[in-house]
Write a protein that holds these residues in place. Structure first.
Motif, PDB file in Angstrom:
ATOM      1  N   ALA A  72      82.523  45.792  24.070  1.00  0.00           N
ATOM      2  CA  ALA A  72      82.729  46.211  25.462  1.00  0.00           C
ATOM      3  C   ALA A  72      82.062  45.239  26.425  1.00  0.00           C
ATOM      4  CB  ALA A  72      82.184  47.619  25.667  1.00  0.00           C
ATOM      5  N   MET A  73      80.881  44.732  26.067  1.00  0.00           N
ATOM      6  CA  MET A  73      80.206  43.766  26.924  1.00  0.00           C
ATOM      7  C   MET A  73      81.016  42.484  27.056  1.00  0.00           C
ATOM      8  SD  MET A  73      76.354  42.198  26.522  1.00  0.00           S
ATOM      9  CE  MET A  73      75.711  41.012  27.693  1.00  0.00           C
ATOM     10  N   LEU A  74      81.565  42.007  25.942  1.00  0.00           N
ATOM     11  CA  LEU A  74      82.403  40.805  25.994  1.00  0.00           C
ATOM     12  C   LEU A  74      83.624  41.029  26.885  1.00  0.00           C
ATOM     13  CD1 LEU A  74      82.342  39.617  22.274  1.00  0.00           C
ATOM     14  CD2 LEU A  74      80.994  38.753  24.185  1.00  0.00           C
ATOM     15  N   LEU A  99      81.226  29.875  18.060  1.00  0.00           N
ATOM     16  CA  LEU A  99      80.623  30.923  17.241  1.00  0.00           C
ATOM     17  C   LEU A  99      79.201  31.140  17.712  1.00  0.00           C
ATOM     18  CD1 LEU A  99      80.384  32.825  14.722  1.00  0.00           C
ATOM     19  CD2 LEU A  99      79.624  30.800  13.449  1.00  0.00           C
ATOM     20  N   LEU A 100      78.861  32.393  18.014  1.00  0.00           N
ATOM     21  CA  LEU A 100      77.473  32.766  18.274  1.00  0.00           C
ATOM     22  C   LEU A 100      77.032  33.689  17.149  1.00  0.00           C
ATOM     23  CD1 LEU A 100      74.866  32.936  19.913  1.00  0.00           C
ATOM     24  CD2 LEU A 100      75.911  34.768  21.269  1.00  0.00           C
ATOM     25  N   VAL A 101      76.053  33.234  16.383  1.00  0.00           N
ATOM     26  CA  VAL A 101      75.538  34.032  15.275  1.00  0.00           C
ATOM     27  C   VAL A 101      74.063  34.317  15.524  1.00  0.00           C
ATOM     28  CG1 VAL A 101      75.120  31.962  13.877  1.00  0.00           C
ATOM     29  CG2 VAL A 101      75.281  34.185  12.768  1.00  0.00           C
ATOM     30  N   SER A 102      73.685  35.578  15.381  1.00  0.00           N
ATOM     31  CA  SER A 102      72.296  36.008  15.549  1.00  0.00           C
ATOM     32  C   SER A 102      71.806  36.597  14.236  1.00  0.00           C
ATOM     33  CB  SER A 102      72.181  37.037  16.673  1.00  0.00           C
ATOM     34  OG  SER A 102      72.648  36.505  17.903  1.00  0.00           O
ATOM     35  N   PHE A 103      70.544  36.353  13.912  1.00  0.00           N
ATOM     36  CA  PHE A 103      70.009  36.796  12.629  1.00  0.00           C
ATOM     37  C   PHE A 103      68.490  36.839  12.699  1.00  0.00           C
ATOM     38  CE2 PHE A 103      70.579  32.243  12.646  1.00  0.00           C
ATOM     39  CZ  PHE A 103      69.431  31.724  12.061  1.00  0.00           C
ATOM     40  N   PHE A 104      67.880  37.402  11.670  1.00  0.00           N
ATOM     41  CA  PHE A 104      66.422  37.409  11.560  1.00  0.00           C
ATOM     42  C   PHE A 104      65.987  36.096  10.931  1.00  0.00           C
ATOM     43  CE2 PHE A 104      67.506  41.981  11.257  1.00  0.00           C
ATOM     44  CZ  PHE A 104      66.864  42.403  12.418  1.00  0.00           C
ATOM     45  N   ALA A 105      65.007  35.448  11.561  1.00  0.00           N
ATOM     46  CA  ALA A 105      64.560  34.139  11.098  1.00  0.00           C
ATOM     47  C   ALA A 105      63.176  34.238  10.470  1.00  0.00           C
ATOM     48  CB  ALA A 105      64.530  33.149  12.258  1.00  0.00           C
ATOM     49  N   GLY A 120      89.320  31.921  20.632  1.00  0.00           N
ATOM     50  CA  GLY A 120      88.415  31.043  21.360  1.00  0.00           C
ATOM     51  C   GLY A 120      86.966  31.289  21.017  1.00  0.00           C
ATOM     52  N   GLY A 121      86.656  32.443  20.425  1.00  0.00           N
ATOM     53  CA  GLY A 121      85.263  32.737  20.116  1.00  0.00           C
ATOM     54  C   GLY A 121      85.113  33.815  19.053  1.00  0.00           C
ATOM     55  N   VAL A 122      84.013  33.733  18.322  1.00  0.00           N
ATOM     56  CA  VAL A 122      83.608  34.761  17.348  1.00  0.00           C
ATOM     57  C   VAL A 122      82.138  35.065  17.580  1.00  0.00           C
ATOM     58  CG1 VAL A 122      83.228  35.306  14.923  1.00  0.00           C
ATOM     59  CG2 VAL A 122      85.305  34.082  15.606  1.00  0.00           C
ATOM     60  N   LEU A 123      81.829  36.336  17.723  1.00  0.00           N
ATOM     61  CA  LEU A 123      80.449  36.803  17.851  1.00  0.00           C
ATOM     62  C   LEU A 123      80.049  37.499  16.561  1.00  0.00           C
ATOM     63  CD1 LEU A 123      77.924  37.410  19.662  1.00  0.00           C
ATOM     64  CD2 LEU A 123      79.046  39.577  20.241  1.00  0.00           C
ATOM     65  N   ALA A 124      78.953  37.042  15.962  1.00  0.00           N
ATOM     66  CA  ALA A 124      78.413  37.668  14.751  1.00  0.00           C
ATOM     67  C   ALA A 124      76.962  38.041  15.047  1.00  0.00           C
ATOM     68  CB  ALA A 124      78.510  36.723  13.562  1.00  0.00           C
ATOM     69  N   GLN A 149      66.649  43.347  25.946  1.00  0.00           N
ATOM     70  CA  GLN A 149      66.588  42.099  25.190  1.00  0.00           C
ATOM     71  C   GLN A 149      67.183  40.962  26.027  1.00  0.00           C
ATOM     72  OE1 GLN A 149      68.596  43.147  21.485  1.00  0.00           O
ATOM     73  NE2 GLN A 149      66.625  43.458  20.521  1.00  0.00           N
ATOM     74  N   PRO A 150      66.414  40.423  26.965  1.00  0.00           N
ATOM     75  CA  PRO A 150      66.973  39.429  27.882  1.00  0.00           C
ATOM     76  C   PRO A 150      67.426  38.151  27.204  1.00  0.00           C
ATOM     77  CG  PRO A 150      64.582  39.609  28.134  1.00  0.00           C
ATOM     78  CD  PRO A 150      65.006  40.745  27.282  1.00  0.00           C
ATOM     79  N   PHE A 151      66.742  37.741  26.134  1.00  0.00           N
ATOM     80  CA  PHE A 151      67.154  36.508  25.466  1.00  0.00           C
ATOM     81  C   PHE A 151      68.521  36.666  24.801  1.00  0.00           C
ATOM     82  CE2 PHE A 151      62.412  35.996  25.202  1.00  0.00           C
ATOM     83  CZ  PHE A 151      62.336  34.942  26.096  1.00  0.00           C
ATOM     84  N   ALA A 152      68.689  37.745  24.041  1.00  0.00           N
ATOM     85  CA  ALA A 152      69.973  37.985  23.392  1.00  0.00           C
ATOM     86  C   ALA A 152      71.074  38.163  24.427  1.00  0.00           C
ATOM     87  CB  ALA A 152      69.877  39.218  22.489  1.00  0.00           C
ATOM     88  N   ARG A 153      70.770  38.892  25.496  1.00  0.00           N
ATOM     89  CA  ARG A 153      71.769  39.115  26.549  1.00  0.00           C
ATOM     90  C   ARG A 153      72.194  37.789  27.183  1.00  0.00           C
ATOM     91  NH1 ARG A 153      68.964  42.468  29.215  1.00  0.00           N
ATOM     92  NH2 ARG A 153      68.328  41.181  30.985  1.00  0.00           N
ATOM     93  N   ALA A 154      71.224  36.898  27.396  1.00  0.00           N
ATOM     94  CA  ALA A 154      71.540  35.600  27.985  1.00  0.00           C
ATOM     95  C   ALA A 154      72.438  34.780  27.070  1.00  0.00           C
ATOM     96  CB  ALA A 154      70.258  34.836  28.287  1.00  0.00           C
ATOM     97  N   MET A 155      72.186  34.838  25.771  1.00  0.00           N
ATOM     98  CA  MET A 155      73.009  34.071  24.843  1.00  0.00           C
ATOM     99  C   MET A 155      74.428  34.627  24.762  1.00  0.00           C
ATOM    100  SD  MET A 155      71.499  31.404  23.685  1.00  0.00           S
ATOM    101  CE  MET A 155      72.145  30.888  22.098  1.00  0.00           C
ATOM    102  N   VAL A 156      74.570  35.940  24.790  1.00  0.00           N
ATOM    103  CA  VAL A 156      75.904  36.526  24.785  1.00  0.00           C
ATOM    104  C   VAL A 156      76.648  36.140  26.064  1.00  0.00           C
ATOM    105  CG1 VAL A 156      77.215  38.689  24.800  1.00  0.00           C
ATOM    106  CG2 VAL A 156      75.262  38.418  23.246  1.00  0.00           C
ATOM    107  N   GLY A 157      75.952  36.160  27.199  1.00  0.00           N
ATOM    108  CA  GLY A 157      76.576  35.763  28.453  1.00  0.00           C
ATOM    109  C   GLY A 157      76.997  34.302  28.446  1.00  0.00           C
TER     110      GLY A 157
END
Length: 211
Positions: A64-66, A144-150, A111-115, A30-38
């Protein structure tokens, strides 16, 4: 816990090993999601406060990735089984059993929250209070980075997720909720996951402004 939280926790407890095996390396495809997490991790490091929470962390793979991306990351999940798995899989990291609506974190500490797809099981009427809790723990300038189904509107759509009932959201509606919580959404990534459900994947990156 509310009834839906108890049901969600029990549902994820029942699929811990299967879920962990399915998602352990999923971001590799999932390159798009990976890019956003990075990008999220880089911006959090830039705040000078590398503490970050992975809320709804599941088996801990993104926590672990973070950590690998330079953050002082810890995971929180409603499911006791997921927390036990995460602790076994990543013994050097911290994982706690807790509700996202009542995080074991002080005010303005992070400094950050990942959802990452972890708000999808929250009923729409309860989402503003959940977002308020995520904002509570963010320091000014925090991310804050939030990912969801749109989905296209109007309004959120309930659907039968493979684990527990969930909701998809129009992206503009979710962004309005973030604004209502006091966050500035400054980046959006929306892409087609080629899902049989027909939903899009959405990632919103928002910042808590300085006073």
């Amino acid at each position: 816990m509310t009834d839906h939280q108890e049901e969600t926790a029990a549902a994820y407890d029942a699929v811990v090993e299967l879920y962990a095996s399915m998602f352990a390396g999923r971001l590799e495809t999932q390159p798009f999601a990976r890019a956003m997490v990075g990008t999220f991790a880089e911006l959090v490091r830039g705040t000078g406060n590398p503490r970050a929470a992975d809320v709804g962390c599941g088996p801990g793979h993104l926590t672990a990735m973070l950590h690998e991306l330079g953050l002082d990351a810890f995971g929180v999940d409603l499911s006791p089984g997921m927390v036990r798995h995460a602790r076994r899989a990543h013994p050097a990291l911290r994982f706690e059993e807790a509700r996202m609506e009542a995080l074991p974190v002080g005010d303005r500490a992070l400094g950050g929250v990942l959802a990452h797809y972890s708000t999808i099981h929250t009923p729409p009427g309860e989402l503003p209070s959940l977002l308020a809790e995520l904002v509570r723990v963010l320091a000014p300038g925090g991310l804050l980075l939030v990912s969801f189904f749109a989905t296209e509107g109007p309004g959120p759509v309930r659907f039968d997720h493979k684990v527990a009932p969930a909701h998809s959201w129009p992206v503009d509606d979710f962004a309005e909720l973030l604004a209502g919580a006091g966050l500035d959404t400054f980046a959006r990534l929306i892409h087609d996951p080629a899902s049989e459900r027909g939903f899009l994947d959405a990632h919103l990156l928002a910042r808590l402004p300085h006073p």
